[in-house]
Design an enzyme around this catalytic site. Structure first.
Site, short mmCIF file in Angstrom:
data_model
loop_
_atom_site.label_atom_id
_atom_site.label_comp_id
_atom_site.label_asym_id
_atom_site.label_seq_id
_atom_site.Cartn_x
_atom_site.Cartn_y
_atom_site.Cartn_z
N ASP A 159 10.16 -6.97 -2.98
CA ASP A 159 8.92 -7.50 -2.39
C ASP A 159 8.77 -8.61 -2.77
O ASP A 159 9.04 -9.29 -3.79
CB ASP A 159 7.79 -6.56 -2.88
CG ASP A 159 6.55 -6.41 -2.12
OD1 ASP A 159 5.94 -7.54 -1.86
OD2 ASP A 159 6.19 -5.51 -1.62
N VAL A 204 -10.11 0.86 9.64
CA VAL A 204 -11.43 1.20 9.75
C VAL A 204 -12.26 1.82 8.63
O VAL A 204 -13.38 1.80 8.41
CB VAL A 204 -11.90 1.95 11.20
CG1 VAL A 204 -11.15 3.35 11.29
CG2 VAL A 204 -13.20 2.00 11.61
N ILE A 205 -11.36 2.78 8.11
CA ILE A 205 -11.94 3.63 6.82
C ILE A 205 -12.67 2.68 5.88
O ILE A 205 -13.55 2.80 5.38
CB ILE A 205 -11.16 4.66 6.47
CG1 ILE A 205 -10.79 5.64 7.67
CG2 ILE A 205 -11.24 5.35 5.34
CD1 ILE A 205 -9.99 6.93 7.34
N TYR A 232 3.59 -6.48 17.40
CA TYR A 232 3.78 -5.67 16.35
C TYR A 232 4.22 -4.40 16.78
O TYR A 232 5.39 -4.01 16.55
CB TYR A 232 2.52 -5.42 15.45
CG TYR A 232 2.48 -4.34 14.53
CD1 TYR A 232 3.07 -4.62 13.35
CD2 TYR A 232 2.31 -3.07 14.95
CE1 TYR A 232 3.10 -3.73 12.44
CE2 TYR A 232 2.20 -1.83 13.82
CZ TYR A 232 2.83 -2.18 12.53
OH TYR A 232 2.93 -1.23 11.65
N ALA A 263 8.75 -2.58 4.02
CA ALA A 263 8.35 -4.06 4.00
C ALA A 263 8.02 -4.50 5.40
O ALA A 263 8.81 -4.14 6.42
CB ALA A 263 9.29 -4.84 3.27
N ALA A 264 6.86 -4.91 5.87
CA ALA A 264 6.34 -5.45 7.12
C ALA A 264 5.06 -6.38 7.14
O ALA A 264 4.56 -6.29 6.18
CB ALA A 264 6.20 -4.19 7.77
N ARG A 305 -13.53 -3.16 21.33
CA ARG A 305 -12.82 -4.20 20.80
C ARG A 305 -11.49 -4.40 21.99
O ARG A 305 -11.00 -3.27 22.71
CB ARG A 305 -11.91 -3.77 19.65
CG ARG A 305 -11.15 -4.44 18.93
CD ARG A 305 -10.86 -4.22 17.54
NE ARG A 305 -9.74 -3.08 17.50
CZ ARG A 305 -9.16 -2.49 16.40
NH1 ARG A 305 -9.78 -3.20 15.12
NH2 ARG A 305 -8.53 -1.50 16.42
N PHE A 315 0.83 -1.23 -0.08
CA PHE A 315 0.17 -0.02 -0.07
C PHE A 315 0.72 1.35 -0.05
O PHE A 315 0.74 2.13 -0.93
CB PHE A 315 -0.85 -0.30 1.08
CG PHE A 315 -1.56 1.23 1.54
CD1 PHE A 315 -2.27 2.18 0.81
CD2 PHE A 315 -1.70 1.57 2.84
CE1 PHE A 315 -2.96 3.02 1.04
CE2 PHE A 315 -2.30 2.68 3.28
CZ PHE A 315 -2.92 3.68 2.37
C1 UD2 Z 1 -3.83 1.34 13.72
C2 UD2 Z 1 -3.17 0.63 12.76
C3 UD2 Z 1 -2.01 0.08 13.26
C4 UD2 Z 1 -1.12 0.62 14.25
C5 UD2 Z 1 -1.95 1.47 15.23
C6 UD2 Z 1 -1.04 2.53 16.06
C7 UD2 Z 1 -4.48 0.32 10.89
C8 UD2 Z 1 -5.35 -0.69 10.08
N1 UD2 Z 1 -4.07 -0.01 11.82
O1 UD2 Z 1 -4.57 0.57 14.51
O2 UD2 Z 1 -1.32 -0.66 12.34
O3 UD2 Z 1 -0.29 1.54 13.42
O4 UD2 Z 1 -2.97 2.25 14.70
O5 UD2 Z 1 -1.70 2.78 17.25
O6 UD2 Z 1 -4.21 1.25 10.38
N2 UD2 Z 1 -13.26 0.31 14.70
C9 UD2 Z 1 -14.68 0.08 14.61
N3 UD2 Z 1 -15.17 -0.49 13.85
C10 UD2 Z 1 -14.57 -1.56 12.64
C11 UD2 Z 1 -13.09 -1.32 12.67
C12 UD2 Z 1 -12.48 -0.67 13.73
O7 UD2 Z 1 -15.44 0.78 15.31
O8 UD2 Z 1 -15.22 -2.15 12.13
C13 UD2 Z 1 -12.65 1.33 15.67
C14 UD2 Z 1 -11.47 0.40 16.40
O9 UD2 Z 1 -12.10 -0.02 17.57
C15 UD2 Z 1 -10.67 1.69 16.77
C16 UD2 Z 1 -10.80 2.54 15.46
O10 UD2 Z 1 -11.81 2.12 15.03
O11 UD2 Z 1 -11.13 2.29 17.78
C17 UD2 Z 1 -9.37 2.37 14.47
O12 UD2 Z 1 -9.25 1.08 14.30
P1 UD2 Z 1 -8.21 0.44 13.09
O13 UD2 Z 1 -8.38 -1.00 13.34
O14 UD2 Z 1 -8.48 1.16 11.86
O15 UD2 Z 1 -6.91 1.08 13.68
P2 UD2 Z 1 -5.99 0.92 14.98
O16 UD2 Z 1 -5.91 2.39 15.65
O17 UD2 Z 1 -6.32 0.14 15.99
#
Ligand code: UD2
Length: 302
Positions: free
Chosen positions: A33, A183-184, A140, A74-75, A265, A14
């Site tokens: 990659d 989430v987006i 992670y 890469a990760a 969560r 990405f």
């Molecule tokens: C993000 C990054 C992770 C790391 C972290 C640093 C992503 C996917 N993950 O985790 O790699 O860098 O930040 O702190 O970018 N949520 C909902 N509904 C859904 C999915 C998510 O409510 O269907 C909420 C979730 O509970 C959280 C927020 O949205 O409060 C963001 O969730 P996420 O999984 O997009 O990213 P995050 O912050 O857990």
């Protein structure tokens, strides 16, 4: 950045692929990659794709050749996968980083590395400055902390020019839609299908969502700036609640989707937001894409 020999690890993924597209016209770009999560289709035609593994010394040395600048993207990016299989995360995220730094030491390349806000764990307060104690809550996060510290140490010990960029919540075109999506992406997909958007918990938790093109800009500034051995937050310095995000996505998608709430969560961080004053002062970085504009663009193109 012009006329430079550039290696991008994870350049089929990405963020790496977006960076490759940005750089390929004016530079000599090689992508390393293994295409395990990224795809060759994402790599620009004018870049050289080397299929190889960051954990393999020979693969990394060969791909780096005589690169001047290395972007290490890469990760293994999934937090939940790292919880299930810490060994896999350590292997790719720590061992892989070590191979990249070692190869860079041989050819004295400058290395910009993808670190993460995940190193902070549950922050004491927001916005989070780089001086905030690290207290990761997942393998992670711990592995990214090791990357971040290795970057600093390679500068101190060997004089290697390294810069670690601590990404906050990155989104934008090209982000894969799967179980590990941010989430987006999940919300956009649901809104498009008029399926309910599920907010975990009360939805008042906040995040700093940063567009991938701003991440790319930060990488270029880190590659060209007169700094080394430093780590920088990359976000926008603004945060939104997940409730606000859900409403914004439903509105821009002109969707009939409902917003529903589910159990919080486990281990979710309450608030996250970057203090970006350091990167702004040192490198002149400012975010350029607002969340509203970023979402509008995603809705329009997908
Ligand atoms: C993000 C990054 C992770 C790391 C972290 C640093 C992503 C996917 N993950 O985790 O790699 O860098 O930040 O702190 O970018 N949520 C909902 N509904 C859904 C999915 C998510 O409510 O269907 C909420 C979730 O509970 C959280 C927020 O949205 O409060 C963001 O969730 P996420 O999984 O997009 O990213 P995050 O912050 O857990």
């Amino acid at each position: 950045l012009v006329d430079t020999d550039v290696l991008i690890t994870g350049g089929a993924g990405f963020i790496g692929a977006r960076l490759a597209h940005q750089l390929v016209d004016d530079n000599d770009v090689t992508v390393l990659d293994d295409c395990s999560s990224g795809t060759p289709r994402a790599v620009p035609d004018d870049a050289t794709l080397v299929r190889g593994d960051v954990r393999d010394e020979a693969d990394v040395v060969d791909a780096m050749d005589s690169a001047d600048i290395v972007f290490h993207e890469a990760a293994l990016v999934s937090i939940s996968q790292s919880v299930e299989d810490p060994r896999a995360s350590h292997d790719r995220n720590v061992r892989g980083t070590l191979e990249v730094l070692e190869a860079a030491r041989r050819c004295d390349a400058r290395v910009v590395l993808a670190s993460s806000a995940a190193i902070y764990g549950h922050p004491d307060a927001v916005p989070i400055p780089e001086t905030h104690p690290a207290d990761p809550t997942s393998p992670y996060g711990l592995d990214k902390l090791a990357l971040d510290e290795y970057a600093r140490l390679y500068h101190e010990l060997y004089g290697l020019e390294t810069v670690a960029l601590r990404y906050f919540n990155v989104y934008g075109p090209g982000q894969p839609v799967n179980d590990y999506s941010g989430v987006i992406n999940i919300f956009l997909e649901r809104a498009r299908n008029d399926d309910p958007l599920t907010v975990f918990g009360d939805g008042e938790q906040t995040r700093d969502f940063v567009h991938v093109d701003d991440i790319v800009r930060a990488n270029v500034l880190a590659a060209t700036g007169d700094v080394a051995g430093e780590a920088y937050n990359v976000g926008t310095g603004r945060r939104v609640t997940i409730n606000e995000l859900a409403d914004m996505i439903v509105r821009h998608s002109e969707s009939d989707a409902a917003v529903v709430h589910d159990e919080p969560r486990e281990g979710d961080i309450r608030h996250s937001c970057a203090d970006i004053s350091k990167i702004s002062e040192h490198l002149g970085y400012e975010p350029t894409i607002s969340l509203e504009d970023g979402i509008r663009e995603l809705v329009a193109t997908e």
